[in-house]
Design an enzyme around this catalytic site. Sequence first.
Site, PDB file in Angstrom:
ATOM      1  N   THR A   1       0.818  -1.233   0.000  1.00  0.00           N
ATOM      2  CA  THR A   1       0.000   0.000   0.000  1.00  0.00           C
ATOM      3  C   THR A   1       0.846   1.276   0.000  1.00  0.00           C
ATOM      4  O   THR A   1       0.309   2.370   0.194  1.00  0.00           O
ATOM      5  CB  THR A   1      -0.946   0.038   1.233  1.00  0.00           C
ATOM      6  OG1 THR A   1      -0.148   0.080   2.431  1.00  0.00           O
ATOM      7  CG2 THR A   1      -1.865  -1.165   1.278  1.00  0.00           C
ATOM      8  N   TRP A   2       2.146   1.159  -0.227  1.00  0.00           N
ATOM      9  CA  TRP A   2       3.018   2.343  -0.227  1.00  0.00           C
ATOM     10  C   TRP A   2       2.595   3.301  -1.346  1.00  0.00           C
ATOM     11  O   TRP A   2       2.332   2.864  -2.469  1.00  0.00           O
ATOM     12  CB  TRP A   2       4.476   1.895  -0.437  1.00  0.00           C
ATOM     13  CG  TRP A   2       5.490   3.003  -0.345  1.00  0.00           C
ATOM     14  CD1 TRP A   2       5.454   4.091   0.461  1.00  0.00           C
ATOM     15  CD2 TRP A   2       6.701   3.088  -1.111  1.00  0.00           C
ATOM     16  NE1 TRP A   2       6.581   4.856   0.254  1.00  0.00           N
ATOM     17  CE2 TRP A   2       7.363   4.264  -0.697  1.00  0.00           C
ATOM     18  CE3 TRP A   2       7.297   2.290  -2.083  1.00  0.00           C
ATOM     19  CZ2 TRP A   2       8.586   4.671  -1.236  1.00  0.00           C
ATOM     20  CZ3 TRP A   2       8.514   2.683  -2.616  1.00  0.00           C
ATOM     21  CH2 TRP A   2       9.151   3.861  -2.193  1.00  0.00           C
TER      22      TRP A   2
ATOM     23  N   TYR B   1       9.518  -7.093  -0.894  1.00  0.00           N
ATOM     24  CA  TYR B   1       8.836  -5.827  -1.225  1.00  0.00           C
ATOM     25  C   TYR B   1       9.344  -5.286  -2.555  1.00  0.00           C
ATOM     26  O   TYR B   1      10.402  -5.700  -3.032  1.00  0.00           O
ATOM     27  CB  TYR B   1       8.909  -4.824  -0.077  1.00  0.00           C
ATOM     28  CG  TYR B   1      10.195  -4.058   0.180  1.00  0.00           C
ATOM     29  CD1 TYR B   1      10.725  -3.149  -0.746  1.00  0.00           C
ATOM     30  CD2 TYR B   1      10.843  -4.169   1.392  1.00  0.00           C
ATOM     31  CE1 TYR B   1      11.872  -2.412  -0.481  1.00  0.00           C
ATOM     32  CE2 TYR B   1      11.997  -3.445   1.674  1.00  0.00           C
ATOM     33  CZ  TYR B   1      12.513  -2.568   0.730  1.00  0.00           C
ATOM     34  OH  TYR B   1      13.634  -1.837   0.991  1.00  0.00           O
TER      35      TYR B   1
ATOM     36  N   GLN C   1      11.055  -8.221   6.058  1.00  0.00           N
ATOM     37  CA  GLN C   1      10.528  -7.709   4.775  1.00  0.00           C
ATOM     38  C   GLN C   1      11.651  -6.940   4.080  1.00  0.00           C
ATOM     39  O   GLN C   1      12.191  -5.974   4.629  1.00  0.00           O
ATOM     40  CB  GLN C   1       9.326  -6.802   5.042  1.00  0.00           C
ATOM     41  CG  GLN C   1       8.572  -6.464   3.774  1.00  0.00           C
ATOM     42  CD  GLN C   1       7.468  -5.454   3.990  1.00  0.00           C
ATOM     43  OE1 GLN C   1       7.555  -4.306   3.548  1.00  0.00           O
ATOM     44  NE2 GLN C   1       6.424  -5.855   4.684  1.00  0.00           N
TER      45      GLN C   1
ATOM     46  N   ASP D   1      -0.168  -5.126   3.508  1.00  0.00           N
ATOM     47  CA  ASP D   1       1.014  -4.516   4.114  1.00  0.00           C
ATOM     48  C   ASP D   1       0.885  -2.995   4.120  1.00  0.00           C
ATOM     49  O   ASP D   1       0.696  -2.378   3.069  1.00  0.00           O
ATOM     50  CB  ASP D   1       2.267  -4.896   3.311  1.00  0.00           C
ATOM     51  CG  ASP D   1       3.501  -4.237   3.906  1.00  0.00           C
ATOM     52  OD1 ASP D   1       3.943  -4.696   4.972  1.00  0.00           O
ATOM     53  OD2 ASP D   1       3.999  -3.244   3.327  1.00  0.00           O
TER      54      ASP D   1
ATOM     55  N   TYR E   1       3.483   5.465   5.632  1.00  0.00           N
ATOM     56  CA  TYR E   1       2.849   5.654   4.329  1.00  0.00           C
ATOM     57  C   TYR E   1       1.835   6.816   4.364  1.00  0.00           C
ATOM     58  O   TYR E   1       0.802   6.739   5.034  1.00  0.00           O
ATOM     59  CB  TYR E   1       2.173   4.361   3.846  1.00  0.00           C
ATOM     60  CG  TYR E   1       3.148   3.204   3.645  1.00  0.00           C
ATOM     61  CD1 TYR E   1       4.532   3.406   3.653  1.00  0.00           C
ATOM     62  CD2 TYR E   1       2.704   1.908   3.427  1.00  0.00           C
ATOM     63  CE1 TYR E   1       5.432   2.363   3.468  1.00  0.00           C
ATOM     64  CE2 TYR E   1       3.598   0.851   3.241  1.00  0.00           C
ATOM     65  CZ  TYR E   1       4.966   1.098   3.270  1.00  0.00           C
ATOM     66  OH  TYR E   1       5.846   0.058   3.091  1.00  0.00           O
TER      67      TYR E   1
HETATM   68  P1  NAP Z   1       5.833  -2.715  -6.754  1.00  0.00           P
HETATM   69  O1  NAP Z   1       4.808  -3.584  -6.142  1.00  0.00           O
HETATM   70  O2  NAP Z   1       7.141  -3.282  -7.137  1.00  0.00           O
HETATM   71  O3  NAP Z   1       5.232  -1.987  -8.046  1.00  0.00           O
HETATM   72  C1  NAP Z   1       4.056  -1.219  -7.974  1.00  0.00           C
HETATM   73  C2  NAP Z   1       3.738  -0.681  -9.366  1.00  0.00           C
HETATM   74  O4  NAP Z   1       3.452  -1.778 -10.238  1.00  0.00           O
HETATM   75  C3  NAP Z   1       2.525   0.224  -9.389  1.00  0.00           C
HETATM   76  O5  NAP Z   1       2.783   1.244 -10.326  1.00  0.00           O
HETATM   77  C4  NAP Z   1       1.404  -0.685  -9.889  1.00  0.00           C
HETATM   78  O6  NAP Z   1       0.424   0.013 -10.615  1.00  0.00           O
HETATM   79  C5  NAP Z   1       2.170  -1.574 -10.831  1.00  0.00           C
HETATM   80  N1  NAP Z   1       1.550  -2.881 -10.985  1.00  0.00           N
HETATM   81  C6  NAP Z   1       1.161  -3.728  -9.981  1.00  0.00           C
HETATM   82  N2  NAP Z   1       0.659  -4.851 -10.502  1.00  0.00           N
HETATM   83  C7  NAP Z   1       0.736  -4.723 -11.852  1.00  0.00           C
HETATM   84  C8  NAP Z   1       0.370  -5.573 -12.938  1.00  0.00           C
HETATM   85  N3  NAP Z   1      -0.142  -6.798 -12.727  1.00  0.00           N
HETATM   86  N4  NAP Z   1       0.573  -5.111 -14.199  1.00  0.00           N
HETATM   87  C9  NAP Z   1       1.117  -3.878 -14.428  1.00  0.00           C
HETATM   88  N5  NAP Z   1       1.470  -3.039 -13.439  1.00  0.00           N
HETATM   89  C10 NAP Z   1       1.285  -3.461 -12.155  1.00  0.00           C
HETATM   90  O7  NAP Z   1       6.110  -1.425  -5.833  1.00  0.00           O
HETATM   91  P2  NAP Z   1       6.176  -1.004  -4.324  1.00  0.00           P
HETATM   92  O8  NAP Z   1       4.924  -0.302  -3.969  1.00  0.00           O
HETATM   93  O9  NAP Z   1       7.474  -0.307  -4.166  1.00  0.00           O
HETATM   94  O10 NAP Z   1       6.312  -2.357  -3.471  1.00  0.00           O
HETATM   95  C11 NAP Z   1       5.212  -3.129  -3.036  1.00  0.00           C
HETATM   96  C12 NAP Z   1       4.930  -2.949  -1.541  1.00  0.00           C
HETATM   97  O11 NAP Z   1       6.056  -3.325  -0.749  1.00  0.00           O
HETATM   98  C13 NAP Z   1       4.696  -1.497  -1.113  1.00  0.00           C
HETATM   99  O12 NAP Z   1       3.464  -0.991  -1.565  1.00  0.00           O
HETATM  100  C14 NAP Z   1       4.858  -1.610   0.373  1.00  0.00           C
HETATM  101  O13 NAP Z   1       3.712  -2.135   0.973  1.00  0.00           O
HETATM  102  C15 NAP Z   1       6.043  -2.557   0.452  1.00  0.00           C
HETATM  103  N6  NAP Z   1       7.337  -1.829   0.578  1.00  0.00           N
HETATM  104  C16 NAP Z   1       8.015  -1.920   1.760  1.00  0.00           C
HETATM  105  C17 NAP Z   1       9.217  -1.237   1.915  1.00  0.00           C
HETATM  106  C18 NAP Z   1       9.947  -1.348   3.221  1.00  0.00           C
HETATM  107  O14 NAP Z   1      10.911  -0.584   3.439  1.00  0.00           O
HETATM  108  N7  NAP Z   1       9.575  -2.261   4.074  1.00  0.00           N
HETATM  109  C19 NAP Z   1       9.751  -0.466   0.871  1.00  0.00           C
HETATM  110  C20 NAP Z   1       9.048  -0.413  -0.328  1.00  0.00           C
HETATM  111  C21 NAP Z   1       7.852  -1.120  -0.466  1.00  0.00           C
HETATM  112  P3  NAP Z   1      -0.997   0.485 -10.000  1.00  0.00           P
HETATM  113  O15 NAP Z   1      -0.763   0.890  -8.593  1.00  0.00           O
HETATM  114  O16 NAP Z   1      -1.394   1.610 -10.893  1.00  0.00           O
HETATM  115  O17 NAP Z   1      -1.959  -0.664 -10.084  1.00  0.00           O
END
Ligand code: NAP
Length: 282
Positions: free
Chosen positions: A20-21, A191, A163, A47, A52
Amino acid sequence: MEKRVWGSTGVAVPVIGQGTWQMEEDDPESAIRALRAGLDLGLTHLDTAEFYGQGRVEEHIVSKAIAGRRDEVFLVSKVMPSNATEKGTLTACERSLKRLRTDRLDCYLLHWPGSHPLEGTVRAFERLVKEGKVRSWGVSNFDVDELEEVLAIAGPGRIACNQVLYHLEERAIEHAVIPWCEQQGVAVVAYSPFGSGNFPGPKSPGGQVLEAIADAHGVTPRQVALRFLVRRPSLFAIPKASREAHVHDNAAAAALSLSAEELRRIDEAFPLGPEPASLPVI
Ligand code: NAP
């Protein structure tokens, strides 16, 4: 939806979850609809973090997505390192619970290593467990030396998950973090599994390999990527998607099965690389 045991807790958690970031920047109605569609499809690991949108994602998006269906959800949130004194962790958790309109978290994480002594954070986590406000606790962005420190404080079987950044072009955790976590029974949560918006393009050499494997299965390259990332039993992935079509795409990755030969081709197309001096973070 395939489920796996969450660290040493014995609780079964879906192998693909939902991040949900930065959702505070998306259309809230669309994001809430997408998260709820994900719950319908079994993507019940949600998550989030106090970080966030400075609480706005917990308060205005996740709380609405889980309203009326809390018992279906495996809800994870995180305390910021700057708040992670013993007292600060307890009050940060209360704030998150209030914003999320729930009485418990399924797992509570320290978002990244900080400067407050870990003893205090761990004491707070254990107290939250005793009080029933947190079912399990873990860490995020912890390298092996930092995991060892937590283990020495908390004892075996207490750290439920770590994570960490993990996608096809960033496989550093495979060197030491995954082996350590597997040895200690700690779940590894990938992540940014799509590189946080930098997914390999269809014309890149690696992208072509993903396309070819995806075509052979009638699926998408992202589904192939997700399946590769969760190929070991310790692994989970939490892609973020604010569009329902993306959520459907991601959920279907759980049903995909890749052959040893396909896994080898992906491994070759996105080589592991040398072990970096420190753990990569986003
Ligand atoms: P990600 O999941 O690697 O990528 C998200 C992007 O991919 C968004 O633009 C989304 O578009 C797109 N997307 C998702 N599914 C898709 C699909 N099937 N086809 C095409 N595009 C798709 O990015 P992230 O948000 O960095 O990482 C995921 C999660 O990990 C975060 O949201 C957070 O909860 C967690 N996180 C944790 C940390 C930490 O320090 N612990 C750091 C970074 C992230 P749309 O949104 O437009 O659908």
